[in-house]
Design an enzyme around this catalytic site. Structure first.
Site, PDB file in Angstrom:
ATOM      1  N   ASP A  27       0.010  -7.453   1.319  1.00 18.53           N
ATOM      2  CA  ASP A  27       0.500  -6.104   1.581  1.00 18.53           C
ATOM      3  C   ASP A  27       2.024  -6.038   1.648  1.00 18.53           C
ATOM      4  O   ASP A  27       2.589  -5.420   2.547  1.00 18.53           O
ATOM      5  CB  ASP A  27      -0.112  -5.538   2.868  1.00 18.53           C
ATOM      6  CG  ASP A  27       0.021  -4.016   2.939  1.00 18.53           C
ATOM      7  OD1 ASP A  27       0.210  -3.389   1.880  1.00 18.53           O
ATOM      8  OD2 ASP A  27      -0.057  -3.463   4.050  1.00 18.53           O
ATOM      9  N   SER A  31       4.736   2.506   7.980  1.00 20.10           N
ATOM     10  CA  SER A  31       4.400   1.362   7.139  1.00 20.10           C
ATOM     11  C   SER A  31       5.557   0.977   6.233  1.00 20.10           C
ATOM     12  O   SER A  31       6.134   1.814   5.538  1.00 20.10           O
ATOM     13  CB  SER A  31       3.174   1.681   6.278  1.00 20.10           C
ATOM     14  OG  SER A  31       2.016   1.779   7.051  1.00 20.10           O
ATOM     15  N   HIS A  73       0.815  -1.221   0.000  1.00 27.43           N
ATOM     16  CA  HIS A  73       0.000   0.000   0.000  1.00 27.43           C
ATOM     17  C   HIS A  73       0.847   1.268   0.000  1.00 27.43           C
ATOM     18  O   HIS A  73       0.349   2.345  -0.308  1.00 27.43           O
ATOM     19  CB  HIS A  73      -0.978  -0.007   1.181  1.00 27.43           C
ATOM     20  CG  HIS A  73      -0.374   0.308   2.506  1.00 27.43           C
ATOM     21  ND1 HIS A  73      -0.076  -0.657   3.443  1.00 27.43           N
ATOM     22  CD2 HIS A  73      -0.011   1.487   3.077  1.00 27.43           C
ATOM     23  CE1 HIS A  73       0.432  -0.093   4.515  1.00 27.43           C
ATOM     24  NE2 HIS A  73       0.480   1.216   4.314  1.00 27.43           N
TER      25      HIS A  73
END
Length: 446
Positions: free
Chosen positions: A127, A203, A97
């Site tokens: 992901d 992230s 993402h």
């Protein structure tokens, strides 16, 4: 200045320096050592993405059907995230993402060097993404460890770029493993939970143990990170997916041939299963890896890969975390006894994908002059009822662009365990978003 005074000042200075050195040594704990060892391998990732924005008001009919008509202009948006170098040749792991839809990806190292990155492979379902940068010399790396021996309460360190603040360090403990949670109408499975602060921009960065080994890739924030709850993809799963992405550029759809359902308490009692977790095997495809391994209809799947299976959705998600040809163990309960089997998924048979599209969606497709068109619509299907017709062009499946039959099959494989699929269909000059529910509760076997 008298000689005695000078000697005193020299001694005092030496003692102060010695004391400061001793104090520094005392303060250099495991967290400091991890940061000094690994931070050179943690990178800041900036992305650019061009999107189309509408500037003409659409008609009520277009609004109702989600049409694409109207003027459009291109707009550039920027994103940020983190990553970690795992190979000195410039291989970087991050979240899917973080880079999804990016037209340009820029990587900045801890020493300030900047590189443009190319995507080696990415997988939205897990992901994870693998990037590559080209440098003249070997780059600093972090070693990918294991998550199989994680202990609840052990110290972990997160390094990343929260809110764009590069080289930010937080520390905490492992709060839980194999964690499942729900966010944004989606269920996330098999995560390492930590109370180390993880915020937007973290992230893709690493979660590390006190030996400086990567034991997870930070990926999810629960409740905005305000409650001290963060999540990371476990290292063992990262290793499987990264190997697949590096070798093939994608994760090959895996299939074991099991269809599973939630286990109602009444059925569990009838089977003699007295636990609150597990999934029920409702069918096994003949000749499948599961059939060859000895799985039977009516078995209770208790564990997969060493962790408990909570329900059918948990089982489905966990299976998807193992690429084709990657073996894992399954603990089954049958006739009052537990038994452990080894399963090795194969690639999902193409014949079953075509059957999935026709039987559950009522669609058949073919490639026509560089686009993907409907070649058939099953009478009585939902697709027929909403007005889809042969000749309609399929542009996207669940926001994934499909221009070939192979791309359509891959997108459908990813979507097959959901309750519905979102199609972007073009007819004439206009496009429409249409949601088609899968027509039967019990889908194709995994």
């Amino acid at each position: 200045m008298k000689a005695g005074v000078v000697r005193w000042l020299v001694v005092a200075t030496l003692l102060a320096a010695s004391g400061a050195s001793a104090d520094m040594a005392r303060r250099r704990d495991a967290v400091v050592e991890v940061v000094q060892k690994v931070s050179p391998a943690v990178v800041y990732i900036g992305t650019e993405q061009e999107v189309e924005s509408r500037f003409r008001r659409r008609s009520p009919l277009e609004e109702f059907f989600g049409g694409l008509g109207g003027g459009q202009e291109r707009q550039k948006i920027e994103g940020l995230g983190s990553g970690v170098i795992i190979d000195a040749s410039g291989i970087i792991v991050t979240n899917d993402h973080v880079i999804r839809g990016a037209s340009a990806i820029h990587v900045v190292l801890a020493d300030g060097r900047s590189f443009d990155a190319e995507v080696i492979g990415s997988d939205a379902a897990n992901d994870l993404a693998v990037l590559k940068v080209s440098a003249k010399e070997a780059l600093p790396i972090a070693r990918l460890g294991t998550s199989s021996d994680l202990m609840i309460g052990e110290t972990v360190v997160a390094i990343g770029s929260p809110f764009g603040l590069s080289k930010t360090v937080t520390a905490g403990v492992v709060s839980a493993t194999g964690r499942t949670f729900r966010a944004d109408n989606r269920v996330y499975n098999d995560f390492v939970q930590t109370d180390a602060a993880i915020n937007p921009g973290n992230s893709g960065g690493p979660l590390l143990n006190v030996d400086g080994e990567i034991i997870g890739i930070n990926t999810a924030i629960f409740g905005g990170g305000a409650q001290g709850i963060g999540f990371a993809i476990p290292a063992d799963k990262v290793r499987r997916i990264v190997d697949e992405l590096t070798r093939f550029g994608k994760v090959r759809p895996a299939w074991v041939g099991i269809d599973a359902a939630d286990l109602p308490p009444r059925v569990a009692r009838q089977l003699g299963w007295d636990r609150s977790y597990g999934a029920l095997v409702t069918s096994v495809e003949p000749g499948s890896p599961a059939a060859q391994a000895g799985v039977r209809r009516g078995d209770v799947v208790a564990e997969l890969g060493g962790s408990r299976i909570q329900d059918a959705e948990d089982f489905d998600t966990r299976v998807r975390g193992y690429p084709a040809r990657s073996s894992f163990s399954v603990v089954l309960f049958r006739d009052g006894e537990s038994r452990t089997l080894q399963l090795t998924p194969t690639e999902f048979p193409s014949r079953m994908v075509e059957s999935l599209a026709w039987d559950r969606l009522g669609l058949r497709v073919k490639e026509v002059k560089g686009v993907l068109a409907l070649s058939g619509v099953r009478p009585g299907s939902v697709a027929s009822e909403v007005g889809l017709e042969p000749g309609d062009i399929i542009l996207r499946v669940n926001n994934q662009q499909v221009a070939t039959a192979d791309a359509f099959r891959e997108a459908l494989l990813t979507a097959r365990r959901g309750r519905s699929v979102l199609l972007l269909v073009r007819r004439g000059r206009y496009g429409y978003h249409i949601t088609l529910p899968f027509e039967q509760d019990q889908g194709q076997s995994l």
